[in-house]
Write a protein that holds these residues in place. Structure first.
Motif, PDB file in Angstrom:
ATOM      1  N   GLU A   1       4.447  47.379  46.065  1.00 49.57           N
ATOM      2  CA  GLU A   1       4.034  48.252  44.963  1.00 49.57           C
ATOM      3  C   GLU A   1       5.264  48.850  44.279  1.00 49.57           C
ATOM      4  O   GLU A   1       5.322  48.939  43.051  1.00 49.57           O
ATOM      5  CB  GLU A   1       3.098  49.345  45.464  1.00 49.57           C
ATOM      6  N   ASP A   2       6.264  49.247  45.076  1.00 48.60           N
ATOM      7  CA  ASP A   2       7.522  49.754  44.512  1.00 48.60           C
ATOM      8  C   ASP A   2       8.235  48.660  43.721  1.00 48.60           C
ATOM      9  O   ASP A   2       8.793  48.912  42.654  1.00 48.60           O
ATOM     10  CB  ASP A   2       8.447  50.287  45.606  1.00 48.60           C
ATOM     11  N   MET A   3       8.228  47.436  44.257  1.00 48.22           N
ATOM     12  CA  MET A   3       8.864  46.320  43.542  1.00 48.22           C
ATOM     13  C   MET A   3       8.131  46.053  42.230  1.00 48.22           C
ATOM     14  O   MET A   3       8.765  45.803  41.206  1.00 48.22           O
ATOM     15  CB  MET A   3       8.916  45.065  44.414  1.00 48.22           C
ATOM     16  N   PHE A   4       6.796  46.136  42.240  1.00 50.77           N
ATOM     17  CA  PHE A   4       6.036  45.970  41.004  1.00 50.77           C
ATOM     18  C   PHE A   4       6.451  47.014  39.974  1.00 50.77           C
ATOM     19  O   PHE A   4       6.730  46.693  38.823  1.00 50.77           O
ATOM     20  CB  PHE A   4       4.518  46.059  41.252  1.00 50.77           C
ATOM     21  N   ARG A   5       6.477  48.288  40.390  1.00 47.73           N
ATOM     22  CA  ARG A   5       6.844  49.357  39.454  1.00 47.73           C
ATOM     23  C   ARG A   5       8.248  49.139  38.893  1.00 47.73           C
ATOM     24  O   ARG A   5       8.483  49.324  37.700  1.00 47.73           O
ATOM     25  CB  ARG A   5       6.725  50.728  40.129  1.00 47.73           C
ATOM     26  N   GLN A   6       9.171  48.737  39.746  1.00 51.60           N
ATOM     27  CA  GLN A   6      10.544  48.501  39.304  1.00 51.60           C
ATOM     28  C   GLN A   6      10.613  47.313  38.351  1.00 51.60           C
ATOM     29  O   GLN A   6      11.279  47.369  37.317  1.00 51.60           O
ATOM     30  CB  GLN A   6      11.466  48.254  40.504  1.00 51.60           C
ATOM     31  N   LEU A   7       9.926  46.241  38.685  1.00 51.51           N
ATOM     32  CA  LEU A   7       9.901  45.059  37.833  1.00 51.51           C
ATOM     33  C   LEU A   7       9.308  45.396  36.469  1.00 51.51           C
ATOM     34  O   LEU A   7       9.870  45.036  35.425  1.00 51.51           O
ATOM     35  CB  LEU A   7       9.095  43.944  38.513  1.00 51.51           C
ATOM     36  N   LYS A   8       8.194  46.109  36.460  1.00 52.92           N
ATOM     37  CA  LYS A   8       7.561  46.486  35.191  1.00 52.92           C
ATOM     38  C   LYS A   8       8.511  47.346  34.354  1.00 52.92           C
ATOM     39  O   LYS A   8       8.658  47.126  33.151  1.00 52.92           O
ATOM     40  CB  LYS A   8       6.253  47.233  35.450  1.00 52.92           C
ATOM     41  N   GLU A   9       9.179  48.294  34.994  1.00 49.77           N
ATOM     42  CA  GLU A   9      10.140  49.143  34.279  1.00 49.77           C
ATOM     43  C   GLU A   9      11.278  48.304  33.694  1.00 49.77           C
ATOM     44  O   GLU A   9      11.671  48.499  32.550  1.00 49.77           O
ATOM     45  CB  GLU A   9      10.699  50.207  35.220  1.00 49.77           C
ATOM     46  N   ASN A  10      11.790  47.355  34.469  1.00 45.80           N
ATOM     47  CA  ASN A  10      12.891  46.533  33.988  1.00 45.80           C
ATOM     48  C   ASN A  10      12.448  45.584  32.879  1.00 45.80           C
ATOM     49  O   ASN A  10      13.226  45.291  31.974  1.00 45.80           O
ATOM     50  CB  ASN A  10      13.538  45.769  35.145  1.00 45.80           C
ATOM     51  N   ILE A  11      11.197  45.126  32.921  1.00 44.16           N
ATOM     52  CA  ILE A  11      10.661  44.315  31.823  1.00 44.16           C
ATOM     53  C   ILE A  11      10.587  45.173  30.566  1.00 44.16           C
ATOM     54  O   ILE A  11      11.013  44.763  29.485  1.00 44.16           O
ATOM     55  CB  ILE A  11       9.270  43.744  32.175  1.00 44.16           C
ATOM     56  N   GLU A  12      10.052  46.399  30.690  1.00 43.44           N
ATOM     57  CA  GLU A  12       9.925  47.296  29.539  1.00 43.44           C
ATOM     58  C   GLU A  12      11.288  47.633  28.936  1.00 43.44           C
ATOM     59  O   GLU A  12      11.401  47.824  27.729  1.00 43.44           O
ATOM     60  CB  GLU A  12       9.183  48.570  29.939  1.00 43.44           C
ATOM     61  N   GLN A  13      12.319  47.706  29.760  1.00 46.87           N
ATOM     62  CA  GLN A  13      13.664  48.020  29.280  1.00 46.87           C
ATOM     63  C   GLN A  13      14.459  46.777  28.896  1.00 46.87           C
ATOM     64  O   GLN A  13      15.578  46.878  28.406  1.00 46.87           O
ATOM     65  CB  GLN A  13      14.436  48.793  30.355  1.00 46.87           C
ATOM     66  N   GLY A  14      13.866  45.600  29.104  1.00 52.97           N
ATOM     67  CA  GLY A  14      14.559  44.342  28.830  1.00 52.97           C
ATOM     68  C   GLY A  14      14.632  44.040  27.339  1.00 52.97           C
ATOM     69  O   GLY A  14      14.200  44.816  26.492  1.00 52.97           O
ATOM     70  N   GLU A  15      15.174  42.874  27.058  1.00 53.28           N
ATOM     71  CA  GLU A  15      15.329  42.405  25.680  1.00 53.28           C
ATOM     72  C   GLU A  15      14.231  41.386  25.396  1.00 53.28           C
ATOM     73  O   GLU A  15      14.152  40.353  26.055  1.00 53.28           O
ATOM     74  CB  GLU A  15      16.702  41.758  25.503  1.00 53.28           C
ATOM     75  N   THR A  16      13.392  41.683  24.406  1.00 52.24           N
ATOM     76  CA  THR A  16      12.349  40.755  24.012  1.00 52.24           C
ATOM     77  C   THR A  16      12.921  39.789  22.982  1.00 52.24           C
ATOM     78  O   THR A  16      13.479  40.210  21.973  1.00 52.24           O
ATOM     79  CB  THR A  16      11.132  41.497  23.434  1.00 52.24           C
TER      80      THR A  16
ATOM     81  N   ILE B   1      13.936  39.118  28.678  1.00 53.25           N
ATOM     82  CA  ILE B   1      14.970  38.942  29.689  1.00 53.25           C
ATOM     83  C   ILE B   1      15.456  40.321  30.123  1.00 53.25           C
ATOM     84  O   ILE B   1      15.441  41.275  29.346  1.00 53.25           O
ATOM     85  CB  ILE B   1      16.157  38.079  29.208  1.00 53.25           C
ATOM     86  N   GLY B   2      15.857  40.424  31.360  1.00 55.86           N
ATOM     87  CA  GLY B   2      16.343  41.682  31.901  1.00 55.86           C
ATOM     88  C   GLY B   2      17.205  41.418  33.116  1.00 55.86           C
ATOM     89  O   GLY B   2      17.574  40.275  33.394  1.00 55.86           O
ATOM     90  N   SER B   3      17.494  42.484  33.841  1.00 51.33           N
ATOM     91  CA  SER B   3      18.328  42.313  35.036  1.00 51.33           C
ATOM     92  C   SER B   3      17.962  43.358  36.086  1.00 51.33           C
ATOM     93  O   SER B   3      17.336  44.374  35.789  1.00 51.33           O
ATOM     94  CB  SER B   3      19.807  42.416  34.684  1.00 51.33           C
ATOM     95  N   PHE B   4      18.378  43.048  37.303  1.00 53.39           N
ATOM     96  CA  PHE B   4      18.249  43.954  38.435  1.00 53.39           C
ATOM     97  C   PHE B   4      19.648  44.249  38.948  1.00 53.39           C
ATOM     98  O   PHE B   4      20.549  43.433  38.809  1.00 53.39           O
ATOM     99  CB  PHE B   4      17.454  43.321  39.581  1.00 53.39           C
ATOM    100  N   SER B   5      19.802  45.393  39.605  1.00 61.50           N
ATOM    101  CA  SER B   5      21.086  45.760  40.202  1.00 61.50           C
ATOM    102  C   SER B   5      20.889  46.127  41.665  1.00 61.50           C
ATOM    103  O   SER B   5      19.906  46.770  42.024  1.00 61.50           O
ATOM    104  CB  SER B   5      21.688  46.958  39.460  1.00 61.50           C
ATOM    105  N   SER B   6      21.857  45.745  42.473  1.00 62.13           N
ATOM    106  CA  SER B   6      21.786  46.110  43.894  1.00 62.13           C
ATOM    107  C   SER B   6      22.222  47.543  44.132  1.00 62.13           C
ATOM    108  O   SER B   6      22.158  48.037  45.250  1.00 62.13           O
ATOM    109  CB  SER B   6      22.661  45.163  44.726  1.00 62.13           C
ATOM    110  N   GLU B   7      22.633  48.224  43.085  1.00 59.74           N
ATOM    111  CA  GLU B   7      23.114  49.603  43.202  1.00 59.74           C
ATOM    112  C   GLU B   7      21.983  50.629  43.152  1.00 59.74           C
ATOM    113  O   GLU B   7      22.223  51.816  43.275  1.00 59.74           O
ATOM    114  CB  GLU B   7      24.099  49.904  42.064  1.00 59.74           C
TER     115      GLU B   7
END
Length: 132
Positions: A46-61, A97-103
């Protein structure tokens, strides 16, 4: 012996592409991941879903084939994924497109450090590009 004296990083980033007609839903993500609500790992997913959705929303369409052809991060995606992005646009789907960070938090760190692809009738996510 050689010693590296300039910038050294142990952090990671991963680029991803999200293709769909609509925004990702928690139900669709959990079903695609094969995680039931009563699973012991449900809260992490569920946390991964929320993070993924947030990163999609902040990504470049991307809105045109020219956008895809002119991507600065073009080398981060295989030719098959670039072709899939172009086909999706022609079919009226949204390509982000978007990205994830290990930080960041555990959910984003997990998404970042795992190479994955999810394909369902409703959405497609490719996060194969990953570097340390």
């Amino acid at each position: 012996m050689k010693i590296k004296v300039d910038f050294v990083s142990n952090s990671s980033s991963t680029s991803f592409v999200y293709i769909a007609r609509e925004m990702l839903s928690k139900e669709d993500f959990m079903a695609a991941a094969g995680v039931s609500p009563d699973s012991p790992v449900a809260s992490l997913f569920e946390d991964m879903f929320r993070q993924l959705k947030e990163n999609i929303e902040q990504g470049e369409t991307l809105t045109s084939v020219d956008d895809i052809d002119s991507l600065k991060s073009r080398e981060r995606f295989t030719s098959e994924i670039l072709d899939r992005m172009k086909t999706a646009l022609q079919q009226g789907q949204t390509v982000t497109i978007g990205s994830f960070s290990s930080e960041e938090n555990l959910a984003e760190c997990t998404l970042c450090t795992e190479i994955f692809e999810i394909e369902t009738e409703r959405f497609f996510i490719n996060a194969y590009e990953n570097y340390w």
